[in-house]
Motif scaffolding. Sequence first.
Motif, mmCIF file in Angstrom:
data_model
loop_
_atom_site.group_PDB
_atom_site.id
_atom_site.type_symbol
_atom_site.label_atom_id
_atom_site.label_comp_id
_atom_site.label_asym_id
_atom_site.label_seq_id
_atom_site.Cartn_x
_atom_site.Cartn_y
_atom_site.Cartn_z
ATOM 1 N N LEU A 34 0.835 -1.217 0.000
ATOM 2 C CA LEU A 34 0.000 0.000 0.000
ATOM 3 C C LEU A 34 0.861 1.255 0.000
ATOM 4 O O LEU A 34 0.570 2.227 -0.701
ATOM 5 C CB LEU A 34 -0.914 -0.006 1.217
ATOM 6 C CG LEU A 34 -2.310 -0.588 1.033
ATOM 7 C CD1 LEU A 34 -3.069 -0.514 2.334
ATOM 8 C CD2 LEU A 34 -3.050 0.161 -0.041
ATOM 9 N N LEU A 37 2.212 1.870 -3.337
ATOM 10 C CA LEU A 37 1.167 2.422 -4.201
ATOM 11 C C LEU A 37 1.043 3.924 -3.989
ATOM 12 O O LEU A 37 0.870 4.688 -4.947
ATOM 13 C CB LEU A 37 -0.173 1.745 -3.901
ATOM 14 C CG LEU A 37 -0.411 0.400 -4.567
ATOM 15 C CD1 LEU A 37 -1.737 -0.177 -4.102
ATOM 16 C CD2 LEU A 37 -0.440 0.565 -6.076
ATOM 17 N N GLU A 38 1.132 4.346 -2.714
ATOM 18 C CA GLU A 38 1.083 5.779 -2.425
ATOM 19 C C GLU A 38 2.233 6.503 -3.111
ATOM 20 O O GLU A 38 2.059 7.596 -3.661
ATOM 21 C CB GLU A 38 1.154 6.015 -0.918
ATOM 22 C CG GLU A 38 -0.087 5.604 -0.171
ATOM 23 C CD GLU A 38 -1.301 6.342 -0.662
ATOM 24 O OE1 GLU A 38 -1.265 7.572 -0.688
ATOM 25 O OE2 GLU A 38 -2.275 5.677 -1.031
ATOM 26 N N LEU A 41 1.387 6.881 -6.785
ATOM 27 C CA LEU A 41 0.375 7.920 -7.026
ATOM 28 C C LEU A 41 0.981 9.303 -6.862
ATOM 29 O O LEU A 41 0.689 10.227 -7.629
ATOM 30 C CB LEU A 41 -0.795 7.735 -6.063
ATOM 31 C CG LEU A 41 -1.764 6.619 -6.392
ATOM 32 C CD1 LEU A 41 -2.768 6.448 -5.264
ATOM 33 C CD2 LEU A 41 -2.494 6.926 -7.672
ATOM 34 N N MET A 70 -8.315 10.726 -4.855
ATOM 35 C CA MET A 70 -8.390 9.314 -5.172
ATOM 36 C C MET A 70 -7.496 8.504 -4.241
ATOM 37 O O MET A 70 -7.887 7.445 -3.753
ATOM 38 C CB MET A 70 -7.963 9.091 -6.625
ATOM 39 C CG MET A 70 -8.519 7.848 -7.202
ATOM 40 S SD MET A 70 -7.452 6.748 -8.025
ATOM 41 C CE MET A 70 -5.846 7.188 -7.796
ATOM 42 N N ALA A 71 -6.283 9.038 -3.960
ATOM 43 C CA ALA A 71 -5.373 8.329 -3.061
ATOM 44 C C ALA A 71 -5.979 8.213 -1.668
ATOM 45 O O ALA A 71 -5.849 7.177 -1.012
ATOM 46 C CB ALA A 71 -4.037 9.060 -3.000
ATOM 47 N N GLU A 74 -8.622 5.549 -1.798
ATOM 48 C CA GLU A 74 -7.992 4.242 -1.983
ATOM 49 C C GLU A 74 -7.374 3.746 -0.695
ATOM 50 O O GLU A 74 -7.497 2.570 -0.327
ATOM 51 C CB GLU A 74 -6.926 4.355 -3.077
ATOM 52 C CG GLU A 74 -6.115 3.115 -3.304
ATOM 53 C CD GLU A 74 -4.683 3.285 -2.855
ATOM 54 O OE1 GLU A 74 -4.189 4.421 -2.878
ATOM 55 O OE2 GLU A 74 -4.077 2.288 -2.464
ATOM 56 N N VAL A 75 -6.691 4.645 0.028
ATOM 57 C CA VAL A 75 -5.985 4.201 1.220
ATOM 58 C C VAL A 75 -6.971 3.879 2.345
ATOM 59 O O VAL A 75 -6.718 2.970 3.138
ATOM 60 C CB VAL A 75 -4.934 5.248 1.634
ATOM 61 C CG1 VAL A 75 -5.503 6.310 2.531
ATOM 62 C CG2 VAL A 75 -3.759 4.575 2.295
ATOM 63 N N VAL A 77 -10.062 2.541 1.961
ATOM 64 C CA VAL A 77 -10.589 1.209 1.689
ATOM 65 C C VAL A 77 -9.481 0.159 1.828
ATOM 66 O O VAL A 77 -9.687 -0.920 2.389
ATOM 67 C CB VAL A 77 -11.210 1.172 0.274
ATOM 68 C CG1 VAL A 77 -11.650 -0.230 -0.069
ATOM 69 C CG2 VAL A 77 -12.382 2.116 0.190
ATOM 70 N N GLY A 78 -8.277 0.494 1.342
ATOM 71 C CA GLY A 78 -7.164 -0.465 1.397
ATOM 72 C C GLY A 78 -6.799 -0.833 2.819
ATOM 73 O O GLY A 78 -6.592 -2.012 3.130
ATOM 74 N N LEU B 147 -16.567 9.820 -5.262
ATOM 75 C CA LEU B 147 -15.553 8.806 -4.989
ATOM 76 C C LEU B 147 -15.221 8.752 -3.501
ATOM 77 O O LEU B 147 -15.116 7.678 -2.904
ATOM 78 C CB LEU B 147 -14.292 9.118 -5.797
ATOM 79 C CG LEU B 147 -13.121 8.168 -5.583
ATOM 80 C CD1 LEU B 147 -13.413 6.826 -6.187
ATOM 81 C CD2 LEU B 147 -11.858 8.750 -6.158
ATOM 82 N N GLY B 151 -15.687 5.737 -0.962
ATOM 83 C CA GLY B 151 -14.579 5.247 -0.143
ATOM 84 C C GLY B 151 -14.960 5.186 1.324
ATOM 85 O O GLY B 151 -14.637 4.215 2.021
#
Lengths: 102, 182
Positions: A34, A37-38, A41, A70-71, A74-75, A77-78, B147, B151
């Motif tokens: 993760l 991924l950051e 991004l 978006m990051a 994403e983080v 949920v991740g 979004l 999330g």
Amino acid sequence: MASVPTEYGLLLAGALFVLGLIGVLVRRNIVFILMSLEIMLNAAGLAFVTAGARWAQADGQVMYLFILSMAAAEVAVGLALVLKLYHQFKTLDADAASRMHG
Amino acid sequence: MNAVFYIAAAVAVISTVMVITRLNAIHALLYLIVSLLAVAVIFFTLGAPFAAALEVITYAGAIMVLFVFAIMLLNLGPRSVAQESQWLSRKTWIGPALLALVLIGELAFMIARGSNLSPAADVVEPKQVGVALFGRYLLGVELASLLLLAGMVGAYHLGREWGVRERVSARTQERKSARSGE
């Protein structure tokens, strides 16, 4: 007063992106994946801001803002998935969750 | 003045290499924060002060706090005390601290230089970004808000306690006894 050449900004973004990619490919701990991924991004955002600075337009920073939101989504949920994975398998190894329950 | 960019770029690359080679997640996080701060300095030298501020507030602030919380949640139990004492050793924080000192030096240099703070030829002001964001890109803002909502709902759904009520109450009972046992 000369400003920074665009190529160097893009080169740095590319270098950071590749480092993040290496992290995703090499590490098996899902928290490190993760984090990598950051990094990737963030490198993409750096490329956008560099391009925006090249033409002195605000569009690059607007795209950076979208990448940022978006990051964040994403983080959130991740990391929730990471906690779930840890409770289920008692490990952070990404390979432990390779089997799907169809 | 370009030296500020090159030094910050070097700090970013070094700290990112440290992130992907660390074994301890918290050590990697410390380096990741330094890497993000270095990228913020780079944004500033590129003439994007708004993006630089957002990088510090959202990335190095909010998202990293989320990471720290998640890692702390994963380390429940008695062994966390041993880890805590291990984390507070000098070896842990000296590397990120030195790299952050370099960035502070750059900041002091730019403030001491005075008048024209950003070295870039033409600075894109936050006002321009705001006008573009809520003018041409209004649809994108709406999509980003959707979004973020998705999330949030997804994170809540995944973080919820599952199973029948008995299991949940048994788990809370277990936690209570663990807490009183400490």
